[in-house]
Design a protein around this motif. Structure first.
Motif, PDB file in Angstrom:
ATOM      1  N   ASN A  59       0.656  -1.116   0.278  1.00 42.89           N
ATOM      2  CA  ASN A  59       0.089  -0.027   0.045  1.00 42.89           C
ATOM      3  C   ASN A  59       1.091   1.173  -0.194  1.00 42.89           C
ATOM      4  O   ASN A  59       0.529   2.307   0.653  1.00 42.89           O
ATOM      5  N   ASP A 113      -4.257   4.680   2.859  1.00 46.96           N
ATOM      6  CA  ASP A 113      -5.414   4.104   3.891  1.00 46.96           C
ATOM      7  C   ASP A 113      -4.895   3.281   4.967  1.00 46.96           C
ATOM      8  O   ASP A 113      -4.482   1.988   4.797  1.00 46.96           O
ATOM      9  N   ASP A 167      -6.980   0.008   5.787  1.00 52.14           N
ATOM     10  CA  ASP A 167      -6.427  -1.275   4.729  1.00 52.14           C
ATOM     11  C   ASP A 167      -5.086  -1.893   5.019  1.00 52.14           C
ATOM     12  O   ASP A 167      -5.000  -3.118   5.054  1.00 52.14           O
TER      13      ASP A 167
END
Length: 281
Positions: free
Chosen positions: A12, A34, A37
């Motif tokens: 990510n 995020d 997540d």
């Protein structure tokens, strides 16, 4: 023989290190896209590989996302990011054994000893004939030899000349002490230019040359160099079982920031690490 090493990956857009050597995931640099997540993916990765700890270094403003799923604060460095936002060092444990401090009496004794030396700045003069300089790629083979001699295991592949050359070209500045052309002591400055902080790390002195205050001289040299580059905050993650390194940073005016329990495979086993910091180098 190639030493077993944990690997560094992007998840990510954040930087993580993970593997069986330290039996953990280390969230080294969090990107802001995020965090929830990412947190879920970190847990999944830990469960798939049966890791016993996740260790995260993150901005304070994201900490609640981690606390909400069981992470615990282990250390704090004020003004870590660009001289304004604090960094928190967090641990999430998947094993009660991993969370149990080993030899706490020795660790507390070492910390008390270091704190007793705080800010005294007493170290030997640099020996005659000794020079301190920045390392260059041509030093990599000799550097790797020193690191291999000093550390039976280490969380990053510093005994690999290719790794040393690669990181020199990226964000790490290595410094060496030499006597008569022999490289005998090393340390590094791992810079986060974007966030204006630096980790002073990879200290190693060949056994026959210890006791001369080389670590303090290297640290003093690196601080001057990093300050000239506009770096605001310096820190280290030092073996809690090593009285010497904790004393070095206490003498140099660093503040104790907390302890990372059973965090890092270094010198042949997983050990707890003490965090020290200095704001405004």
């Amino acid at each position: 023989m190639t030493r077993k090493q944990d690997k560094i990956e992007i998840m990510n857009n954040s930087i993580i290190q993970h593997g069986s050597l330290s039996d953990r995931i280390y969230l080294m640099k969090l990107k802001e896209e995020d965090p929830v997540d990412l947190i879920n993916k970190l847990r999944k990765l830990a469960e798939e590989n049966h890791y016993s700890k996740i260790f995260a270094k993150i901005p304070q403003s994201f900490a609640d996302n981690f606390y909400n799923v069981g992470y615990e604060k282990e250390a704090v460095i004020p003004n870590f990011y660009n001289g304004t936002e604090d960094a928190v060092f967090l641990g999430l444990y998947f094993s009660s054994k991993r969370k149990l401090e080993q030899q706490p009496d020795v660790i507390e004794k070492n910390l008390a000893l270091a704190k007793g030396k705080a800010g005294k700045g007493e170290w030997p003069d640099l020996l005659e004939g000794v020079t301190i300089r920045q390392c260059v790629p041509e030093d990599a083979e000799r550097m790797a030899y020193v690191y291999k001699e000093v550390f039976p295991s280490y969380p990053f592949p510093i005994s690999d000349p290719i790794y040393l050359i690669k990181t020199m070209a990226e964000n790490i500045v290595y410094y060496a002490i030499e006597i008569a052309g022999e490289l005998i002591s090393l340390a590094s400055s791992e810079m986060d230019i974007e966030s204006e902080n630096v980790e002073f790390t990879d200290f190693a002195t060949l056994p026959q040359h210890r006791g001369n205050g080389f670590a303090l001289h290297l640290l003093d040299t690196m601080e001057d160099a990093m300050k000239a580059r506009g770096i605001k905050t310096g820190y280290t993650i030092a073996r809690a079982m090593s009285a010497g390194m904790n004393i070095t940073f206490a003498k140099a005016g660093y503040q104790y920031s907390g302890r990372l329990i059973n965090n890092t495979n270094i010198s042949g086993q997983i050990e707890s690490m003490n965090v020290w910091h200095k704001v405004n180098l």
